[in-house]
Write a protein that holds these residues in place. Structure first.
Motif, PDB file in Angstrom:
ATOM      1  N   ASP A 140     -11.293  -6.607 -13.358  1.00 25.19           N
ATOM      2  CA  ASP A 140     -11.967  -7.352 -14.425  1.00 25.19           C
ATOM      3  C   ASP A 140     -12.510  -6.353 -15.438  1.00 25.19           C
ATOM      4  O   ASP A 140     -12.231  -5.164 -15.367  1.00 25.19           O
ATOM      5  CB  ASP A 140     -13.059  -8.268 -13.861  1.00 25.19           C
ATOM      6  CG  ASP A 140     -14.277  -7.507 -13.363  1.00 25.19           C
ATOM      7  OD1 ASP A 140     -14.213  -6.283 -13.176  1.00 25.19           O
ATOM      8  OD2 ASP A 140     -15.314  -8.143 -13.140  1.00 25.19           O
TER       9      ASP A 140
ATOM     10  N   PRO B 191     -19.034  -5.122 -14.845  1.00 28.69           N
ATOM     11  CA  PRO B 191     -20.230  -5.957 -14.759  1.00 28.69           C
ATOM     12  C   PRO B 191     -20.784  -6.305 -16.137  1.00 28.69           C
ATOM     13  O   PRO B 191     -20.767  -5.485 -17.046  1.00 28.69           O
ATOM     14  CB  PRO B 191     -21.211  -5.095 -13.975  1.00 28.69           C
ATOM     15  CG  PRO B 191     -20.738  -3.701 -14.159  1.00 28.69           C
ATOM     16  CD  PRO B 191     -19.249  -3.774 -14.349  1.00 28.69           C
ATOM     17  N   ASP B 192     -21.216  -7.544 -16.258  1.00 28.49           N
ATOM     18  CA  ASP B 192     -21.830  -7.966 -17.522  1.00 28.49           C
ATOM     19  C   ASP B 192     -23.208  -8.577 -17.291  1.00 28.49           C
ATOM     20  O   ASP B 192     -23.818  -9.101 -18.215  1.00 28.49           O
ATOM     21  CB  ASP B 192     -20.924  -8.933 -18.278  1.00 28.49           C
ATOM     22  CG  ASP B 192     -20.766 -10.272 -17.567  1.00 28.49           C
ATOM     23  OD1 ASP B 192     -21.331 -10.451 -16.466  1.00 28.49           O
ATOM     24  OD2 ASP B 192     -20.089 -11.143 -18.118  1.00 28.49           O
TER      25      ASP B 192
ATOM     26  N   PRO C  57     -24.311 -13.334 -13.062  1.00 28.25           N
ATOM     27  CA  PRO C  57     -23.885 -13.607 -11.683  1.00 28.25           C
ATOM     28  C   PRO C  57     -22.911 -14.778 -11.578  1.00 28.25           C
ATOM     29  O   PRO C  57     -22.011 -14.760 -10.738  1.00 28.25           O
ATOM     30  CB  PRO C  57     -25.185 -13.916 -10.943  1.00 28.25           C
ATOM     31  CG  PRO C  57     -26.275 -13.412 -11.808  1.00 28.25           C
ATOM     32  CD  PRO C  57     -25.757 -13.402 -13.212  1.00 28.25           C
TER      33      PRO C  57
ATOM     34  N   ARG D 135     -20.640 -15.741 -13.812  1.00 27.47           N
ATOM     35  CA  ARG D 135     -19.318 -15.261 -14.254  1.00 27.47           C
ATOM     36  C   ARG D 135     -18.700 -14.374 -13.184  1.00 27.47           C
ATOM     37  O   ARG D 135     -17.497 -14.459 -12.912  1.00 27.47           O
ATOM     38  CB  ARG D 135     -19.436 -14.509 -15.570  1.00 27.47           C
ATOM     39  CG  ARG D 135     -18.097 -14.016 -16.079  1.00 27.47           C
ATOM     40  CD  ARG D 135     -18.208 -13.480 -17.513  1.00 27.47           C
ATOM     41  NE  ARG D 135     -16.950 -12.910 -17.890  1.00 27.47           N
ATOM     42  CZ  ARG D 135     -16.732 -11.620 -18.071  1.00 27.47           C
ATOM     43  NH1 ARG D 135     -17.707 -10.754 -17.958  1.00 27.47           N
ATOM     44  NH2 ARG D 135     -15.537 -11.184 -18.402  1.00 27.47           N
ATOM     45  N   ARG D 136     -19.509 -13.529 -12.564  1.00 30.08           N
ATOM     46  CA  ARG D 136     -19.009 -12.657 -11.492  1.00 30.08           C
ATOM     47  C   ARG D 136     -18.482 -13.491 -10.338  1.00 30.08           C
ATOM     48  O   ARG D 136     -17.424 -13.197  -9.785  1.00 30.08           O
ATOM     49  CB  ARG D 136     -20.104 -11.697 -11.037  1.00 30.08           C
ATOM     50  CG  ARG D 136     -19.608 -10.704 -10.002  1.00 30.08           C
ATOM     51  CD  ARG D 136     -20.647  -9.631  -9.712  1.00 30.08           C
ATOM     52  NE  ARG D 136     -20.194  -8.746  -8.678  1.00 30.08           N
ATOM     53  CZ  ARG D 136     -19.428  -7.683  -8.862  1.00 30.08           C
ATOM     54  NH1 ARG D 136     -19.036  -7.361 -10.071  1.00 30.08           N
ATOM     55  NH2 ARG D 136     -19.051  -6.935  -7.845  1.00 30.08           N
TER      56      ARG D 136
ATOM     57  N   THR E 113     -15.116 -14.872 -11.158  1.00 28.80           N
ATOM     58  CA  THR E 113     -14.109 -13.814 -11.109  1.00 28.80           C
ATOM     59  C   THR E 113     -13.747 -13.481  -9.670  1.00 28.80           C
ATOM     60  O   THR E 113     -12.575 -13.324  -9.337  1.00 28.80           O
ATOM     61  CB  THR E 113     -14.597 -12.553 -11.852  1.00 28.80           C
ATOM     62  OG1 THR E 113     -14.905 -12.906 -13.201  1.00 28.80           O
ATOM     63  CG2 THR E 113     -13.555 -11.450 -11.834  1.00 28.80           C
ATOM     64  N   VAL E 114     -14.742 -13.376  -8.802  1.00 34.62           N
ATOM     65  CA  VAL E 114     -14.476 -13.108  -7.382  1.00 34.62           C
ATOM     66  C   VAL E 114     -13.604 -14.220  -6.804  1.00 34.62           C
ATOM     67  O   VAL E 114     -12.627 -13.946  -6.092  1.00 34.62           O
ATOM     68  CB  VAL E 114     -15.780 -12.954  -6.581  1.00 34.62           C
ATOM     69  CG1 VAL E 114     -15.509 -12.966  -5.072  1.00 34.62           C
ATOM     70  CG2 VAL E 114     -16.506 -11.669  -6.974  1.00 34.62           C
TER      71      VAL E 114
ATOM     72  N   ASP F 238     -15.504  -6.124  -4.139  1.00 35.05           N
ATOM     73  CA  ASP F 238     -16.575  -6.797  -4.890  1.00 35.05           C
ATOM     74  C   ASP F 238     -17.954  -6.489  -4.325  1.00 35.05           C
ATOM     75  O   ASP F 238     -18.920  -7.148  -4.663  1.00 35.05           O
ATOM     76  CB  ASP F 238     -16.339  -8.310  -4.902  1.00 35.05           C
ATOM     77  CG  ASP F 238     -16.446  -8.931  -3.517  1.00 35.05           C
ATOM     78  OD1 ASP F 238     -16.419  -8.196  -2.502  1.00 35.05           O
ATOM     79  OD2 ASP F 238     -16.566 -10.158  -3.438  1.00 35.05           O
TER      80      ASP F 238
ATOM     81  N   PRO G 101     -22.306  -4.808  -7.139  1.00 33.74           N
ATOM     82  CA  PRO G 101     -22.481  -5.653  -8.324  1.00 33.74           C
ATOM     83  C   PRO G 101     -22.506  -4.868  -9.632  1.00 33.74           C
ATOM     84  O   PRO G 101     -22.393  -5.440 -10.708  1.00 33.74           O
ATOM     85  CB  PRO G 101     -23.819  -6.350  -8.077  1.00 33.74           C
ATOM     86  CG  PRO G 101     -24.534  -5.490  -7.097  1.00 33.74           C
ATOM     87  CD  PRO G 101     -23.487  -4.801  -6.280  1.00 33.74           C
TER      88      PRO G 101
ATOM     89  N   ILE H  94     -14.813  -5.743 -10.416  1.00 32.10           N
ATOM     90  CA  ILE H  94     -14.149  -6.396  -9.288  1.00 32.10           C
ATOM     91  C   ILE H  94     -12.682  -6.015  -9.377  1.00 32.10           C
ATOM     92  O   ILE H  94     -12.096  -6.020 -10.463  1.00 32.10           O
ATOM     93  CB  ILE H  94     -14.328  -7.929  -9.370  1.00 32.10           C
ATOM     94  CG1 ILE H  94     -15.807  -8.270  -9.364  1.00 32.10           C
ATOM     95  CG2 ILE H  94     -13.594  -8.613  -8.222  1.00 32.10           C
ATOM     96  CD1 ILE H  94     -16.098  -9.680  -9.812  1.00 32.10           C
TER      97      ILE H  94
END
Length: 140
Positions: free
Chosen positions: A42, A45-46, A49, A51-52, A55-56, A121, A124, A128
């Motif tokens: 990806d 990190p942005d 959580p 969005r993460r 993605t996961v 993953d 954090p 990912i």
């Protein structure tokens, strides 16, 4: 996602010579006795959580699709949990254990190699990634 491309790369890594020294490659990095390919990654990190988590989930779906193809070829395997081993963990397994909570692992008959596929993953603060590891070292 391109599952056919992922499978083709894993197949190639099962026969590609291992590098003599640690260093980058076109698809990840390698070292004596192993290759690590980043199949997907990806943007990093942005701080979001939700969005993460999405993605996961997407990477887990891609992992499952790769698993289905490899399981049809090499057999079903249960997840390898890197935290269950009591002995010292050799590389590249220690590297993988630090990044992924579980992996699917196969011994590729006739090659002397092991293949692992995992979603990295754990951290954090890191991107990912969907990873493939090909090594001559059996899992601990």
């Amino acid at each position: 996602m391109n599952i056919a491309r992922h499978i083709a790369l894993i197949d190639e890594l099962c026969f590609r010579p291992f590098p003599a020294e640690h260093g980058p490659s076109d698809d990840g990095f390698g070292g004596p006795g192993h290759h690590v390919a980043v199949l997907e990654t990806d943007d990093g990190p942005d701080g979001d959580p939700a969005r993460r988590a999405v993605t996961v989930d997407r990477f887990e779906e891609d992992h499952d699709a790769v698993y289905e193809v490899l399981a049809s070829r090499w057999g079903d395997t249960g997840p390898w949990n890197p935290r269950t081993g009591r002995e010292e963990t050799p590389e590249p397994w220690a590297w993988l254990a630090a990044r992924a909570g579980a992996a699917r692992v196969w011994e590729v008959q006739g090659t002397g190699r092991w293949v692992a596929v995992a979603v990295a993953d754990r951290d954090p603060n890191d991107a990912i990634r969907l990873l493939a590891v090909v090594t001559k070292t059996p899992p601990p």
